[in-house]
Motif scaffolding. Structure first.
Motif, PDB file in Angstrom:
ATOM      1  N   PHE A  29       0.975  -1.176  -0.152  1.00  0.00           N
ATOM      2  CA  PHE A  29      -0.081   0.003   0.030  1.00  0.00           C
ATOM      3  C   PHE A  29       1.002   1.160  -0.016  1.00  0.00           C
ATOM      4  CE2 PHE A  29      -4.045   2.022   2.061  1.00  0.00           C
ATOM      5  CZ  PHE A  29      -4.474   2.413   0.724  1.00  0.00           C
ATOM      6  N   ALA A  30       1.928   1.173   0.788  1.00  0.00           N
ATOM      7  CA  ALA A  30       2.856   2.267   0.519  1.00  0.00           C
ATOM      8  C   ALA A  30       3.382   2.577  -0.560  1.00  0.00           C
ATOM      9  CB  ALA A  30       4.086   2.112   1.799  1.00  0.00           C
ATOM     10  N   TRP A  31       4.078   1.560  -1.335  1.00  0.00           N
ATOM     11  CA  TRP A  31       4.300   1.744  -2.724  1.00  0.00           C
ATOM     12  C   TRP A  31       3.341   2.050  -3.588  1.00  0.00           C
ATOM     13  CZ3 TRP A  31       9.026   2.183  -4.085  1.00  0.00           C
ATOM     14  CH2 TRP A  31      10.277   1.704  -3.152  1.00  0.00           C
ATOM     15  N   THR A  32       2.092   1.811  -3.440  1.00  0.00           N
ATOM     16  CA  THR A  32       1.149   2.243  -4.321  1.00  0.00           C
ATOM     17  C   THR A  32       0.618   3.597  -3.983  1.00  0.00           C
ATOM     18  OG1 THR A  32      -0.101   0.111  -4.339  1.00  0.00           O
ATOM     19  CG2 THR A  32      -1.345   1.892  -5.008  1.00  0.00           C
ATOM     20  N   ALA A  33       0.863   4.061  -2.747  1.00  0.00           N
ATOM     21  CA  ALA A  33       0.581   5.670  -2.355  1.00  0.00           C
ATOM     22  C   ALA A  33       1.913   6.437  -3.061  1.00  0.00           C
ATOM     23  CB  ALA A  33       0.511   5.678  -0.872  1.00  0.00           C
ATOM     24  N   ALA A  34       3.163   5.720  -3.069  1.00  0.00           N
ATOM     25  CA  ALA A  34       4.180   6.739  -3.603  1.00  0.00           C
ATOM     26  C   ALA A  34       3.850   6.492  -5.043  1.00  0.00           C
ATOM     27  CB  ALA A  34       5.473   5.835  -3.327  1.00  0.00           C
ATOM     28  N   GLY A  35       3.313   5.541  -5.563  1.00  0.00           N
ATOM     29  CA  GLY A  35       3.227   5.699  -7.206  1.00  0.00           C
ATOM     30  C   GLY A  35       2.140   6.647  -7.423  1.00  0.00           C
ATOM     31  N   SER A  36       1.086   6.917  -6.762  1.00  0.00           N
ATOM     32  CA  SER A  36       0.090   7.883  -6.976  1.00  0.00           C
ATOM     33  C   SER A  36       0.683   9.339  -6.604  1.00  0.00           C
ATOM     34  CB  SER A  36      -0.934   7.794  -5.851  1.00  0.00           C
ATOM     35  OG  SER A  36      -1.850   8.760  -6.104  1.00  0.00           O
ATOM     36  N   LEU A  37       1.695   9.354  -5.725  1.00  0.00           N
ATOM     37  CA  LEU A  37       2.377  10.698  -5.669  1.00  0.00           C
ATOM     38  C   LEU A  37       3.100  10.788  -6.881  1.00  0.00           C
ATOM     39  CD1 LEU A  37       3.292  13.264  -4.066  1.00  0.00           C
ATOM     40  CD2 LEU A  37       4.992  11.913  -2.643  1.00  0.00           C
ATOM     41  N   ALA A  38       3.990  10.030  -7.405  1.00  0.00           N
ATOM     42  CA  ALA A  38       4.744  10.409  -8.236  1.00  0.00           C
ATOM     43  C   ALA A  38       4.013  10.635  -9.374  1.00  0.00           C
ATOM     44  CB  ALA A  38       5.651   9.160  -8.813  1.00  0.00           C
ATOM     45  N   ALA A  39       2.954  10.113  -9.622  1.00  0.00           N
ATOM     46  CA  ALA A  39       2.038  10.454 -10.767  1.00  0.00           C
ATOM     47  C   ALA A  39       1.348  11.680 -10.907  1.00  0.00           C
ATOM     48  CB  ALA A  39       1.041   9.510 -10.883  1.00  0.00           C
ATOM     49  N   TRP A  40       1.084  12.397  -9.786  1.00  0.00           N
ATOM     50  CA  TRP A  40       0.871  13.625  -9.548  1.00  0.00           C
ATOM     51  C   TRP A  40       1.986  14.606  -9.776  1.00  0.00           C
ATOM     52  CZ3 TRP A  40      -3.331  15.890 -10.274  1.00  0.00           C
ATOM     53  CH2 TRP A  40      -4.673  15.022 -10.163  1.00  0.00           C
ATOM     54  N   LEU A  41       3.128  14.349  -9.307  1.00  0.00           N
ATOM     55  CA  LEU A  41       4.216  15.069  -9.631  1.00  0.00           C
ATOM     56  C   LEU A  41       4.560  15.218 -11.026  1.00  0.00           C
ATOM     57  CD1 LEU A  41       6.471  14.292  -6.706  1.00  0.00           C
ATOM     58  CD2 LEU A  41       5.382  16.266  -6.833  1.00  0.00           C
ATOM     59  N   TRP A  42       4.411  14.272 -11.780  1.00  0.00           N
ATOM     60  CA  TRP A  42       4.611  13.948 -13.101  1.00  0.00           C
ATOM     61  C   TRP A  42       3.488  14.959 -13.995  1.00  0.00           C
ATOM     62  CZ3 TRP A  42       1.651  12.776 -17.322  1.00  0.00           C
ATOM     63  CH2 TRP A  42       2.333  12.877 -18.584  1.00  0.00           C
ATOM     64  N   LEU A  62      -5.749   4.731  -9.154  1.00  0.00           N
ATOM     65  CA  LEU A  62      -4.354   5.228  -8.784  1.00  0.00           C
ATOM     66  C   LEU A  62      -4.352   6.467  -8.454  1.00  0.00           C
ATOM     67  CD1 LEU A  62      -1.460   4.284  -8.121  1.00  0.00           C
ATOM     68  CD2 LEU A  62      -1.074   4.651 -10.398  1.00  0.00           C
ATOM     69  N   VAL A  63      -4.832   7.255  -9.371  1.00  0.00           N
ATOM     70  CA  VAL A  63      -4.466   8.823  -9.290  1.00  0.00           C
ATOM     71  C   VAL A  63      -5.233   9.614  -8.329  1.00  0.00           C
ATOM     72  CG1 VAL A  63      -4.245  11.023 -10.788  1.00  0.00           C
ATOM     73  CG2 VAL A  63      -3.402   8.964 -11.735  1.00  0.00           C
ATOM     74  N   TYR A  64      -6.729   9.274  -8.403  1.00  0.00           N
ATOM     75  CA  TYR A  64      -7.505  10.084  -7.576  1.00  0.00           C
ATOM     76  C   TYR A  64      -8.024   9.399  -6.307  1.00  0.00           C
ATOM     77  CZ  TYR A  64      -7.767  13.198 -11.669  1.00  0.00           C
ATOM     78  OH  TYR A  64      -7.370  14.013 -12.453  1.00  0.00           O
ATOM     79  N   LEU A  65      -7.912   8.289  -6.376  1.00  0.00           N
ATOM     80  CA  LEU A  65      -8.792   7.472  -5.111  1.00  0.00           C
ATOM     81  C   LEU A  65      -7.837   6.772  -4.049  1.00  0.00           C
ATOM     82  CD1 LEU A  65     -11.568   5.359  -7.018  1.00  0.00           C
ATOM     83  CD2 LEU A  65     -11.578   7.781  -6.406  1.00  0.00           C
ATOM     84  N   VAL A  66      -6.691   6.399  -4.608  1.00  0.00           N
ATOM     85  CA  VAL A  66      -5.620   6.135  -3.805  1.00  0.00           C
ATOM     86  C   VAL A  66      -5.403   6.956  -2.617  1.00  0.00           C
ATOM     87  CG1 VAL A  66      -3.155   5.404  -3.353  1.00  0.00           C
ATOM     88  CG2 VAL A  66      -4.811   4.176  -5.194  1.00  0.00           C
ATOM     89  N   PRO A  67      -4.885   8.369  -2.978  1.00  0.00           N
ATOM     90  CA  PRO A  67      -4.513   9.583  -2.139  1.00  0.00           C
ATOM     91  C   PRO A  67      -5.375   9.571  -0.993  1.00  0.00           C
ATOM     92  CG  PRO A  67      -4.231  10.267  -4.460  1.00  0.00           C
ATOM     93  CD  PRO A  67      -4.763   9.171  -4.586  1.00  0.00           C
ATOM     94  N   PRO A  68      -6.697   9.812  -0.802  1.00  0.00           N
ATOM     95  CA  PRO A  68      -7.348   9.647   0.272  1.00  0.00           C
ATOM     96  C   PRO A  68      -7.341   8.694   1.188  1.00  0.00           C
ATOM     97  CG  PRO A  68      -8.820   9.929  -1.551  1.00  0.00           C
ATOM     98  CD  PRO A  68      -7.464   9.757  -2.039  1.00  0.00           C
ATOM     99  N   ALA A  69      -7.411   7.397   0.311  1.00  0.00           N
ATOM    100  CA  ALA A  69      -7.477   6.116   0.991  1.00  0.00           C
ATOM    101  C   ALA A  69      -6.165   5.853   1.757  1.00  0.00           C
ATOM    102  CB  ALA A  69      -7.761   5.055  -0.026  1.00  0.00           C
TER     103      ALA A  69
END
Length: 397
Positions: A10-23, A304-311
């Motif tokens: 889950f931490a890696w998934t959250a990190a992937g979401s953050l990376a997507a948003w930075l991109w 990944l982009v919109y639902l993972v961050p709050p979860a």
């Protein structure tokens, strides 16, 4: 061990979401900025002739708010309006003639093309008929505008000046949609935000860029370009006709500009969620080319982009997983921050920004529903017509 592995995943998934948003923040054409308005323009020495083509099907409810604004255009050159009544059952054509009698201004012709043949959408069949009538006037430009769009008195003049000054084959403005009901406030600004994320306006206007899109409510098109690109015949089956039009123009080497409007407004109300749902779902699966694999990827990407961050933020705080909470919180913060300019453009309160994941979940469900309706044989249904995928015709994109 299993619990640790789940937390780590889950931490890696959250990190992937953050990376997507930075991109998205830094590399997606600054899509989140709302300062793309009509480009620099100067008054031409001689104003070219323009024909305005308005396809209309059962638009009597909005025509009194939109058509007078076209009749009242303060345009120094020769201009004429062709309203094409696409088989209306509510007296659209009769009302248009009455409005022309009641309001002085540009000359108006009302005509009807009859039912569209197989392989044509009703709107594009009406546009084809309107362009055919307009060609008898030999205009230099065509303004394709929807029947629910109201224009400021100088709208046509500013569009033509921008096209002439910048040498554009297409100048299109994303009309400001209505935001009055609660659901309009939640869904409409996000609709434009998602569109800009998919088709960054800065890239569209850049020569050599492959990104192509237009906003069908307001498209100023050079008549010569339309003929060269075989518009609308080349895109006759396109449900998302504005994007298909832009792609056809770009394939022919045309130069396109698209930005946000300042005084071009949609007067169509979408007061209930089901109204907005129908607007989005009727064409969402067509946008994905009716491809189930693309649908699956889109659903996964939205999640990944919109639902993972709050979860991730909530789960991380609840479980004490600091890395998960930090990545989720930062991704949600970047998401909300990129949404703020669009909310300001629409004059909406900024507390709506953190609610973007909720709105994105609605769009995800609308997209899935669009696919379900397609496989049930209902296709893109709009005003009594249903368009299924035209297998025998070439893809518009």
């Amino acid at each position: 061990m299993g619990q640790t592995a789940r937390v780590s995943a889950f931490a890696w998934t959250a990190a992937g979401s953050l990376a997507a948003w930075l991109w998205l923040l830094l590399c997606q054409g600054l899509f989140w900025r709302t300062d793309i308005r009509l480009p620099r323009r100067t008054r031409p020495d001689e104003w070219p002739s323009v024909c305005v083509v308005v396809p209309a099907r059962d638009e009597a409810a909005v025509l009194e708010l939109s058509l007078p604004s076209l009749l009242a255009q303060d345009y120094p050159g020769r201009a004429e309006i062709f309203l094409i009544d696409d088989g209306s059952s509510d007296g659209t054509g009769e009302l248009a003639r009455e409005l022309a009698r009641r309001h002085s201004g540009l000359p108006l012709t009302v005509d009807s093309p009859g039912e569209p043949p197989a392989g044509w959408t009703g709107k594009l069949w009406a546009v084809r008929h309107g362009i055919g009538l307009a060609r008898a006037r030999d205009p230099e430009y065509l303004l394709l505008t929807d029947a629910d769009i109201a224009h400021a008195p100088d709208s046509l003049r500013e569009l033509v000046a921008a096209a002439r000054t910048g040498g554009f084959d297409v100048v299109s403005q994303m009309a400001r949609l209505r935001v009055e009901s609660l659901w309009e406030r939640l869904v409409v600004p996000a609709f434009v935000y998602f569109f800009a994320q998919l088709y960054p306006f800065r890239r569209i206007g850049r020569k050599g860029s492959r990104t192509a899109a237009a906003a069908g409510g307001c498209v100023l098109l050079r008549a010569e370009t339309a003929e060269r690109a075989r518009i609308p015949d080349a895109i006759r089956h396109a449900v998302i006709d504005d994007v298909a039009l832009a792609r056809a123009v770009k394939r022919g080497g045309g130069h396109i500009w698209l930005g946000l409007a300042e005084r071009v407004d949609s007067v169509r109300p979408y007061p209930r969620l089901r109204d907005l749902w129908r607007m989005v779902s009727r064409s969402a699966y067509a946008q994905l080319r009716h491809n189930p694999l693309v649908l699956a990827g889109t659903v996964a990407g939205l999640a990944l982009v919109y639902l993972v961050p709050p979860a991730a933020l909530v789960a991380g705080l609840a479980s004490g997983a600091t890395a998960t909470a930090v990545c989720g919180g930062l991704a949600w913060l970047v998401m909300a921050g990129t949404y703020v300019p669009m909310l300001r453009y629409y004059g909406q309160p900024l507390w709506l920004a953190p609610l973007l994941p909720f709105t994105a979940s609605l769009y995800l469900l609308m997209t899935v529903d669009s696919a379900v309706q397609h496989y049930r044989g209902r296709g893109a249904a709009w005003k009594g017509r249903t368009y299924t995928r035209p297998e025998a015709l070439p893809d518009e994109g």
